[in-house]
Design an enzyme around this catalytic site. Structure first.
Site, PDB file in Angstrom:
ATOM      1  N   CYS A 241       0.829  -1.211   0.000  1.00 33.18           N
ATOM      2  CA  CYS A 241       0.000   0.000   0.000  1.00 33.18           C
ATOM      3  C   CYS A 241       0.868   1.267   0.000  1.00 33.18           C
ATOM      4  O   CYS A 241       1.382   1.657   1.046  1.00 33.18           O
ATOM      5  CB  CYS A 241      -0.900  -0.047   1.235  1.00 33.18           C
ATOM      6  SG  CYS A 241      -1.770   1.476   1.610  1.00 33.18           S
TER       7      CYS A 241
ATOM      8  N   CYS B 133       0.079   3.952   2.587  1.00 32.78           N
ATOM      9  CA  CYS B 133       0.470   3.523   3.936  1.00 32.78           C
ATOM     10  C   CYS B 133       1.915   3.940   4.232  1.00 32.78           C
ATOM     11  O   CYS B 133       2.230   4.402   5.332  1.00 32.78           O
ATOM     12  CB  CYS B 133       0.332   2.010   4.084  1.00 32.78           C
ATOM     13  SG  CYS B 133      -1.352   1.386   3.906  1.00 32.78           S
TER      14      CYS B 133
END
Length: 101
Positions: free
Chosen positions: A29, A32
């Protein structure tokens, strides 16, 4: 910053006597990874405990809290989630949404 697993989540988060901000993330991700340094700054500047849990490695916790998008931040107080932030945001917006600004 604390790294959580399913085995220690309840002890580290639900039984904590201080607020804990849990970052639900995954290695794949990009957003993230973008907010990780911002969370470290918030932890250092505000004394807030920040904990990360990898959703790929700990799917039971992700399912328990209905986390569908990453990153998702849940602020826990007295063992209960009290705020949820979905998606990456700039530091000032995260601080505002967490009630720190």
């Amino acid at each position: 910053m604390i790294t959580l697993t399913t085995a220690d989540f309840d002890e580290q988060v639900l039984r904590s006597d201080k607020p804990v901000l849990v970052d639900f993330w995954a290695e794949w991700c990009p957003p993230c990874h973008m907010i990780a340094p911002v969370l470290e700054e918030i932890e250092a500047e505000h004394g807030l405990t920040v904990a990360k849990i990898n959703t790929d490695e700990n799917p039971a916790i992700q399912a328990r809290y209905g986390v569908l998008s990453l990153p998702t931040l849940l602020l826990f107080e007295n063992g209960q989630p009290v705020r949820q932030i979905v998606g990456a945001k700039p530091k000032r917006l995260l601080e505002r949404d967490l009630g720190l600004a």
